[in-house]
Each structure stands twice: as structure tokens, then as C-alpha cells.
Scaffold this motif. Structure first.
Motif, short mmCIF file in Angstrom:
data_model
loop_
_atom_site.label_atom_id
_atom_site.label_comp_id
_atom_site.label_asym_id
_atom_site.label_seq_id
_atom_site.Cartn_x
_atom_site.Cartn_y
_atom_site.Cartn_z
N GLY A 57 0.83 -1.20 0.00
CA GLY A 57 0.00 0.00 0.00
C GLY A 57 0.87 1.24 0.00
N THR A 58 0.22 2.37 0.14
CA THR A 58 0.92 3.64 0.24
C THR A 58 0.48 4.35 1.51
OG1 THR A 58 -0.76 4.62 -1.20
CG2 THR A 58 1.32 3.97 -2.23
N TRP A 59 1.33 5.21 1.99
CA TRP A 59 1.14 5.88 3.27
C TRP A 59 1.20 7.38 3.04
CZ3 TRP A 59 0.38 3.59 8.07
CH2 TRP A 59 0.53 4.40 9.20
N ILE A 60 0.30 8.10 3.65
CA ILE A 60 0.28 9.56 3.52
C ILE A 60 0.40 10.19 4.90
CG2 ILE A 60 -1.12 11.58 2.94
CD1 ILE A 60 -2.31 10.06 0.65
N MET A 61 1.20 11.25 4.98
CA MET A 61 1.24 12.08 6.16
C MET A 61 0.82 13.48 5.78
SD MET A 61 4.43 13.04 8.70
CE MET A 61 4.60 11.34 9.25
N LEU A 62 -0.19 14.01 6.44
CA LEU A 62 -0.64 15.38 6.25
C LEU A 62 -0.15 16.23 7.41
CD1 LEU A 62 -4.40 14.76 5.28
CD2 LEU A 62 -2.42 14.83 3.76
N VAL A 63 0.64 17.23 7.13
CA VAL A 63 1.19 18.10 8.17
C VAL A 63 0.54 19.47 8.04
CG1 VAL A 63 3.25 19.11 9.17
CG2 VAL A 63 3.37 16.85 8.09
N GLU A 64 -0.17 19.90 9.07
CA GLU A 64 -0.84 21.19 9.06
C GLU A 64 0.19 22.31 9.04
OE1 GLU A 64 -4.47 23.42 11.45
OE2 GLU A 64 -3.23 21.95 12.50
N ARG A 65 0.06 23.22 8.10
CA ARG A 65 0.97 24.35 8.05
C ARG A 65 0.56 25.40 9.07
NH1 ARG A 65 1.15 23.80 2.03
NH2 ARG A 65 3.23 23.03 1.54
N LYS A 66 1.54 26.08 9.65
CA LYS A 66 1.27 27.11 10.64
C LYS A 66 0.56 28.29 10.01
CE LYS A 66 5.23 25.92 13.54
NZ LYS A 66 6.49 26.40 14.17
N ASN A 67 -0.40 28.82 10.71
CA ASN A 67 -1.16 29.97 10.22
C ASN A 67 -0.32 31.25 10.34
OD1 ASN A 67 -3.42 28.35 9.73
ND2 ASN A 67 -4.06 28.53 11.88
#
Length: 263
Positions: free
Chosen positions: A253-263
């Protein structure tokens, strides 16, 4: 129905995520090690009208890992939980699951990786007694090698390596040269009762493409398979991927990481 889980739910949760033990390596490992009652870790479960578990969400500090077996499950309640936490968050997991969470963040950075698994030894290379298992005393030499690897932008300090080896949170196999310099390492982290994650595979530049890494990694993998554990790893470098596949790793499979950008 969403419930915050506790120790009495442990078997139910581990049986549910244990259907995909490699993909759920972090969830399994964190629950086995830290349980349900820590300030930095919480676990929620979604249940259907028959009280069957249909999804799990784990928080480790600001990292959220969701898992659902059926991709048609409603994850809106899990989204509300994630949104309720302050600070910059990141969400990681199996890519087709994480796709359902992309609308949580207004702005985010996405990292996409291939996820591989090794369960049997038929393609592992032969090795010899040049391969050693690191102790705390080897921490500075391990650090010195990793510090030469351009691809590793972040690494543990010498003290952190020492602590992780001592506490069995990291296992390091290595080969050294005649000067006692470590020339290649293969490392294990996130070990749990079913699987373990291969990380930090590295070879000193002057010793690359000579088979050292494949031999060292083969020995490590063989020892852990003998413990009835599957080995998992991430990669995003096609050249590295070819090496892993050569010794028997298969993409699952594939793996995703979503990193919230600082406002």
C-alpha cells in the motif's frame, strides 16, 4: 457511536487493527506500550448499532492515526475530534483512509510514501559474522555515520540513541571497517507483538553499492522473522525500493502524512 476507549476495550481494538498488523504497526505498538490512560495518548472507537467496532482513532501527542476497515464508514466524528485539538497537527495512515481527512486542514503539506512488508526469508542474502548488534556504547559511532547521510535531515542525538537502545525502543545492526568506523546500519523501531518497522538504513558513501547494506539488513530481517514478526518499511526513493524488493519486501500500500501548516 463514538467512545473514548480504555483498558477493557484492549482486546477488541487489537483484534480489529490486527487484521492488518503491518499497516497498523504504530497503533498496535502504542497501545501495547502506553495503553489508554496517558496525557499524550488517547484512543477512540466507532461502533455500529450492533456494538461492533468499525473504526479506531489514536492520538499520540499531535499525531492522529485513523483506521477503518470499510472505506465507506462515516469518519465525520473522528474529524471533529481532530479539529478540537489546538496546535499544529498531523494525520498519518494508509493513503486511501487519509484521503477522507484532507478537508480538515485549510493548508497542509503532504508526504507520500510506499509501504512495504516482509514476511518470509527466501530472498534474503547470505551474511557472516561481520554483522553486529549495537549496544549503548556504539551510540556515538552510529551518530557519526548518520550525520554523514545527506538524506537524513533530522536525527537523534547521541544521548537519544543511547536511551533508545537501552530501553529497547531501537535495535541497530551494523558492520564496521578495520578502523572501527561503522560503515552501514539497519535499524528497527516501533516493535510490537506482531511486527516491527525498519528505519534508518544507511551506508557510508565510500562503501555504497558493495552489498554491505543488503547483507546487514538481511541478517536483521532474518532474526526478527524468526521471532514470528513481519517487517515493514517506508520508502520514497526508487533506488532504495529496488534494494528492498531484491531481498523480498513487497509493496502492500501507500502511506500519507498530512502536516498542518502554521497559520
Amino acid at each position: 457511536m463514538i467512545l473514548k476507549l480504555n483498558d477493557r476495550h484492549k482486546d477488541i481494538v487489537l483484534n480489529y487493527v490486527g487484521k492488518e498488523p503491518s499497516i497498523n504497526l504504530f497503533i498496535i505498538g502504542d497501545i501495547e506500550q502506553y495503553g489508554f490512560d496517558k496525557d499524550f495518548q488517547e484512543v477512540w472507537g466507532s461502533f455500529d448499532e450492533k456494538n461492533n467496532l468499525t473504526g479506531v482513532l489514536l492520538r499520540y501527542n499531535n499525531n492522529f492515526i485513523p483506521y477503518i476497515e470499510n472505506l465507506n464508514e462515516d469518519v465525520s466524528e473522528f474529524k471533529k475530534i481532530i479539529k478540537s485539538y489546538k496546535g499544529n497537527k498531523f494525520i498519518s495512515g494508509k493513503s486511501d483512509i487519509i484521503e477522507k481527512f484532507k478537508d480538515i486542514f485549510n493548508d497542509f503539506e503532504e508526504k507520500y510514501m510506499y509501504f512495504c512488508q516482509l514476511k518470509e526469508k527466501s530472498k534474503l542474502l547470505k551474511w557472516d559474522d561481520s554483522i553486529k548488534v549495537a549496544t549503548e556504547k556504539d551510540a556515538s559511532r552510529i551518530h557519526e555515520l548518520i550525520d554523514t547521510i545527506d538524506e537524513f535531515s533530522v536525527q537523534d542525538s547521541i544521548k537519544e540513541i543511547e536511551e533508545k537502545i537501552r530501553d529497547n525502543n531501537k535495535v541497530v545492526y551494523y558492520i564496521e571497517n578495520e578502523k572501527k568506523e561503522i560503515i552501514t546500519v539497519s535499524q528497527i523501531t516501533a516493535e510490537n507483538s506482531k511486527s516491527a518497522m525498519v528505519v534508518g538504513v544507511a551506508t557510508r558513501k565510500d562503501y555504497r553499492e558493495k552489498g554491505y547494506m543488503s547483507k546487514c539488513l538481511s541478517k536483521l530481517c532474518s532474526d526478527f522473522i524468526d521471532k514470528n514478526k513481519s517487517l515493514c518499511l517506508f520508502y520514497d526513493n526508487p533506488k532504495a525500493g529496488r534494494v528492498y524488493k531484491k531481498i523480498g519486501f513487497e509493496e502492500i500500500g501507500t502511506w500519507i502524512m498530512l502536516v498542518e501548516r502554521k497559520n
